[in-house]
Enzyme design. Structure first.
Site, PDB file in Angstrom:
ATOM      1  N   ALA A   1     -16.912  14.079  10.483  1.00 31.49           N
ATOM      2  CA  ALA A   1     -18.181  14.533  11.291  1.00 31.49           C
ATOM      3  C   ALA A   1     -19.249  14.820  10.412  1.00 31.49           C
ATOM      4  O   ALA A   1     -20.347  14.529  11.010  1.00 31.49           O
ATOM      5  CB  ALA A   1     -17.601  16.040  11.913  1.00 31.49           C
TER       6      ALA A   1
ATOM      7  N   GLU B   1      23.856  -9.646  -6.894  1.00 30.81           N
ATOM      8  CA  GLU B   1      24.708 -10.580  -7.297  1.00 30.81           C
ATOM      9  C   GLU B   1      26.288  -9.739  -7.769  1.00 30.81           C
ATOM     10  O   GLU B   1      27.258 -10.202  -7.430  1.00 30.81           O
ATOM     11  CB  GLU B   1      24.404 -11.498  -8.249  1.00 30.81           C
TER      12      GLU B   1
ATOM     13  N   CYS C   1      22.111 -11.512 -14.518  1.00 28.70           N
ATOM     14  CA  CYS C   1      23.379 -12.146 -13.241  1.00 28.70           C
ATOM     15  C   CYS C   1      23.739 -13.217 -13.683  1.00 28.70           C
ATOM     16  O   CYS C   1      24.892 -13.600 -13.179  1.00 28.70           O
ATOM     17  CB  CYS C   1      22.434 -12.023 -12.002  1.00 28.70           C
TER      18      CYS C   1
ATOM     19  N   LEU D   1     -15.030   4.889  -2.686  1.00 30.40           N
ATOM     20  CA  LEU D   1     -14.049   4.340  -3.387  1.00 30.40           C
ATOM     21  C   LEU D   1     -13.771   2.864  -3.137  1.00 30.40           C
ATOM     22  O   LEU D   1     -13.465   1.803  -3.821  1.00 30.40           O
ATOM     23  CB  LEU D   1     -12.874   5.149  -3.592  1.00 30.40           C
ATOM     24  N   ALA D   2     -13.539   2.813  -1.628  1.00 26.96           N
ATOM     25  CA  ALA D   2     -13.254   1.683  -0.975  1.00 26.96           C
ATOM     26  C   ALA D   2     -14.269   0.659  -1.243  1.00 26.96           C
ATOM     27  O   ALA D   2     -13.880  -0.756  -1.818  1.00 26.96           O
ATOM     28  CB  ALA D   2     -13.328   2.034   0.439  1.00 26.96           C
TER      29      ALA D   2
ATOM     30  N   ASP E   1     -10.852  17.241   0.386  1.00 28.05           N
ATOM     31  CA  ASP E   1      -9.731  17.197   1.230  1.00 28.05           C
ATOM     32  C   ASP E   1      -8.598  18.053   0.785  1.00 28.05           C
ATOM     33  O   ASP E   1      -7.743  18.294   1.637  1.00 28.05           O
ATOM     34  CB  ASP E   1      -9.334  15.929   1.615  1.00 28.05           C
TER      35      ASP E   1
END
Length: 321
Positions: A159, A49, A81, A260-261, A196
């Site tokens: 895998a 704005e 605003c 974790l999921a 990972d």
């Protein structure tokens, strides 16, 4: 009132960055002619704005202002605003979505008290969709959580246990990096971090970093000190999300492993699921989810498409069940 000006305000809002603040656009109109436009460019910058009114200058007097979100009424990093609108002499204010926040909401009453005509809820569905994750945090107190995973046709994510396996194709990977650039934080567990060694960064196809990078978060009780990562020493998803909400995070991308999921599903802390299925089979590797019972609420699929040879399905958890 002309809907085309509200649609223009929403289109301007879409130019804004993904940050802790909502994406907002504004259009100042006098005698049917646009005299000023603006959009919010991130935390600490002028609100949409104010930018539109500055562009309009003296022409803002007795003009109309179209805003994609109800003008704020509080002092934060910038003044309210509503004050700028009143001082500019705006005659009528139209907005798309009510402000759901406790701090900034209530701008309508302030403007009406100052003599402005105010009309709201114009193209509200589109504006709400634009700020889906911010709206969620304002209303629930925690970030919106998207669980994203890649799997084989037989539902495997690697895998074998403890081994990192590339599953999705190049187009899916580019899709993932684009998604990463639009979230506030990426979250993995300590097991995924150790196995990972993920960068959790948003990269371009050439490997360089994108302009917008998420907060990189590792969650779990394992004693680690990940440089450049925020370590949340908890196994409780709700505790983790409350901490991230305090940091202004609207959207969390859950990229952790199946354990974790499952924790997030048990805690009912997942709002959206993105599954990427590659046309391969992996046999005896770990599955995408480790849980003894189907605890997730039904998922309403909102989008299905292919990226190269991968199938992508996006769905939100059905809140009616």
């Amino acid at each position: 009132m002309d809907t085309q000006f509200m649609l223009q305000a929403i289109e301007l809002a879409e130019l804004g960055p993904y940050s802790s603040n909502p994406r907002v656009g504004a259009v100042c109109v006098k005698n049917g002619i646009v005299v000023g436009t603006g959009y919010h460019r991130g935390a600490g910058t002028a609100h949409a704005e104010v930018e539109a009114l500055a562009a309009a200058g003296d022409r803002a007097a007795e003009a109309d202002l179209y805003v994609s979100l109800e003008p704020c009424s509080h002092f934060g990093r910038t003044p309210p605003c509503t004050q700028a609108i009143i001082q500019a002499g705006i005659r009528r204010v139209f907005f798309a979505q009510l402000d759901p926040s406790h701090e900034a909401g209530g701008g309508t009453d302030v403007l009406i008290a100052a003599g402005c005509e105010v009309t709201g809820e114009i193209e509200s569905e589109r504006s709400n969709s634009l700020n889906r994750e911010w709206n969620h945090r304002m209303r629930s107190g925690v970030p919106f959580v998207t669980w994203k995973f890649a799997q084989s046709l037989d539902g495997r994510v690697a895998a074998k246990l403890g081994e990192r396996t590339a599953i999705s194709g190049l187009q899916s990977q580019e899709f993932n990096h684009d998604l990463r650039s639009r979230v506030g934080a990426i979250l993995v567990g300590t097991q995924t971090f150790v196995v990972d060694q993920p960068s959790l960064s948003a990269r371009k196809p050439d490997g360089s970093l994108r302009d917008s990078q998420p907060l990189r978060v590792v969650m779990g009780l394992r004693d680690i000190a990940p440089a450049g990562f925020l370590h949340l020493a908890t196994r409780d998803p709700k505790v983790a999300l409350l901490t991230l909400a305090e940091l202004g995070i609207n959207h969390v991308l859950l990229e952790g492993g199946p354990t974790l999921a499952a924790a997030f599903i048990h805690a009912d802390c997942i709002n959206e699921v993105i599954s990427i299925t590659a046309p391969i089979t992996l046999g005896a590797g770990p599955r995408s989810l480790v849980t003894d019972s189907p605890l997730m609420r039904p998922i309403k699929i909102t989008s299905t498409f292919t990226l190269g040879s991968d199938l992508v399905q996006i769905g939100v958890l059905d809140s009616t069940v």
